[in-house]
Design an enzyme around this catalytic site. Sequence first.
Site, PDB file in Angstrom:
ATOM      1  N   VAL A 129       1.265  -1.001   0.010  1.00 21.39           N
ATOM      2  CA  VAL A 129       0.074  -0.039   0.353  1.00 21.39           C
ATOM      3  C   VAL A 129       0.671   1.035   0.102  1.00 21.39           C
ATOM      4  CG1 VAL A 129      -2.226  -1.258   1.441  1.00 21.39           C
ATOM      5  CG2 VAL A 129      -0.262   0.214   2.286  1.00 21.39           C
ATOM      6  N   ASP A 130      -0.327   2.487  -0.473  1.00 17.09           N
ATOM      7  CA  ASP A 130       0.970   3.388  -0.599  1.00 17.09           C
ATOM      8  C   ASP A 130       0.247   4.013   0.745  1.00 17.09           C
ATOM      9  OD1 ASP A 130       2.223   6.154  -1.899  1.00 17.09           O
ATOM     10  OD2 ASP A 130       0.269   7.021  -2.227  1.00 17.09           O
ATOM     11  N   LYS A 131       0.978   5.316   1.519  1.00 18.39           N
ATOM     12  CA  LYS A 131       0.298   5.952   2.204  1.00 18.39           C
ATOM     13  C   LYS A 131      -0.556   7.459   2.079  1.00 18.39           C
ATOM     14  CE  LYS A 131       3.262   9.147   5.092  1.00 18.39           C
ATOM     15  NZ  LYS A 131       2.009  10.328   4.763  1.00 18.39           N
TER      16      LYS A 131
END
Length: 790
Positions: free
Chosen positions: A476-478
């Site tokens: 996941v990206d933040k």
Amino acid sequence: MTKTTDPVCGMTVDPASVRLSSYQGDEYFFCSESCRRKFEDDPAAVLAKAAQRETDTIEGMSGEHSCCSHGGAKKSAARKPPADPDAIYTCPMHPEVEQVGPGDCPICGMDLEPKYFDMSDQGDEESYRDMRRRFWVGGGLSLPLLVLAMGPMIGWSLAEGLSNAAFGWLQLALATPVVFWCGWPLLVRGVKSLRSMNLNMFSLIAVGTLAAFLFSLFVVFFPALIPEAFFENGKPPLYFEAAAVIITLVLLGQVLELRARQQTNGAIRELMQLAPETAHRINDNGEEEVALGDVKKGDRLRVRPGEKIPVDGIVLSGSSSVDESMLTGEPIPLKKAQGDEITGGTLNQTGALVMQAVGVGGDMVLHRIVQMVAEAQRSRAPIQKLADVVSRYFVPGVIVCSILAFIGWAMFGPEPRLAHAFVAAVAVLIIACPCALGLATPMSVMVGVGRGAKEGVLIKNAEVLELMEKVDTVVVDKTGTLTQGRPEVTMVETFGDWTEGDVLKLAAAVEARSEHPLAQAVVRRGNSGEVQLPDVTGFDSITGGGVRATVDNHQVLIGKADLLDEQSITGVAAGRERATQHQSEGATVVFVAIDGSLSAIMAIADPIKESTRAALDTLHEFGLKVVMLTGDARPTAKAVAEKLGIDEFHAGVSPQDKHAFVKRLKDDGHVVAMAGDGINDAPALAESNVGIAMGTGTGVAIESAGVTLVGGDLRGVAAANNLSRKTMSNIRQNLFFAFIYNALGVPVAAGLLYPVFGVLLSPMIAAAAMSVSSVSVIANALRLRAAKLA
């Protein structure tokens, strides 16, 4: 209103509201930017393919699998909307089959369905009514025929006093309309399949039914020529009741199947019904009510409380709460005010809004969702290949089994041998159900994709749906994925002679050209005092690093500390020291350099979504490992990872690093799903086994992904995984049932039980079993409509 057709995909479009391209003096129209680009890449090839398909349509099927044309979309040659016979139809089992107008599949014989769903299209309903009418007529005639023929077995001798000849003619009179009127569509499909050698269920029905009917007809006309080996109770047997009842039971199966298949489109139908039929357009003369199709981009529209928002747009004035649950699954209404984006099909609740239409027709989010769902429902899962291989040899194998059953009973069976042989051969033909095999996967895919759409989980194709259950690692990206994606500047600390106001004015002017959420936070802070932003020249976006431009003769560079070091900016070390405290609290720190030296640092905080922790807990319950990759500094990333209980995190990651990390995970044998929402996520999304785009993100991210979460909520990742597990389980159940049914049914029909129980399966019972088998597969697939995903 004139309509025309997209030459690339064949979708009917409105010339006034879609993209346009010219080629050799003719104008062509497109439903989307993607189709327009494909056309402009090679217009000659696109038009040649369209012309060839048009030719194929005119010449007819001729036994070929594909027989349609999308046609050219010239301005001078408009096409009718999909509700007309000119709409493109395709087969749910064989999506490569396409033709203009309704019909049946030349491969499997099933009724074709519209390729592009249209609320006004009643094709399925008409087919259903026709089959139902034929079934009731067939049932009305088959019942007395069955009583006449089988009554003596239970003591009902209704034909006493009739000669054998008169009894035969009476059965012939009752059976003929059942076989040749009620069963005409079935026989036509069977004959087509035999002529083209695309053998299918209807081939078996036609051969079995006609064999029973024609044998009985021969008995009626030439009873003296029938060998005594056929005789039962001293006279030649008649099978008119078998032929009629088989046709009636197959018609019942078709009626139930058509009804069930209509329900598989329920998700698309519900999505289409979200859009209102009219809109209130504001013009110089006041306000007028217009059809939704007449709304143009740029129109000003009024939306009253309680009304559905007609098209995608931007709020010009007013404020209200908008319920977006029908698209995103998020139950809490969102506040909308001037400048906010609103989506067509959502429900305006409390206040009146004046909006400007931005996305109309094919550009609407709702329209794209419907198109995406329809295309995914028609796609084929890899697991379907097994059924395809079996089906290819299935019908010829059944015919061989039927012949062997006849030979076996004729040579070794009890008297009357030929009668028993004939019954067994017909029963084998009738009981086999290749449709159960063929429908096992497509029906589950159609219902599963539709179920996901109702929860805001859009599946791009069936391959993604199958692959998602195998995922063991979620990357996941933040920003925008774990967090709200609407960060705010919480602190500006300047260096040298620069003031906060001067830095914000220059930085906001540059960041206004960027779509990144952090950039928008700087713009909002810079515009807070309603300061007019200066002009920008030489803007350059450094993917994953930052941006640069010239503003008021100043060279401005904004980004990470590493980027400024690479550009030999002075004073970065001092900025790093000051940034540490903010990063340890979970804030992102942006560095601003003006004319070669550090002028300011900005702390930007992006609150974590309330649903993120629960979503991560669900993913962990599924046994999935969660890895966070972010371009933020390590202290910021560590604070977020520890707060959320993320298994592993990597900070300061560039788009190339994200791509390489995902590739490395795959090389190590992991099945990877990547969730992101920005341009910098696109390479990793494309590299991952399953790319998941947050619906709040950019078009580039969504285009690169196999799954789109309309609500932009990480809970959708868990829902997508759960949907995949339940759909694949449903497919395996269907395939198991179809294989077991045929593996047991054919031997039983051939007489496997006779040596033990003295029972030979009647062709009528075989027909009932065959009809029930395909309907059971569809009914099992429909259970997915009630599946709980989250």
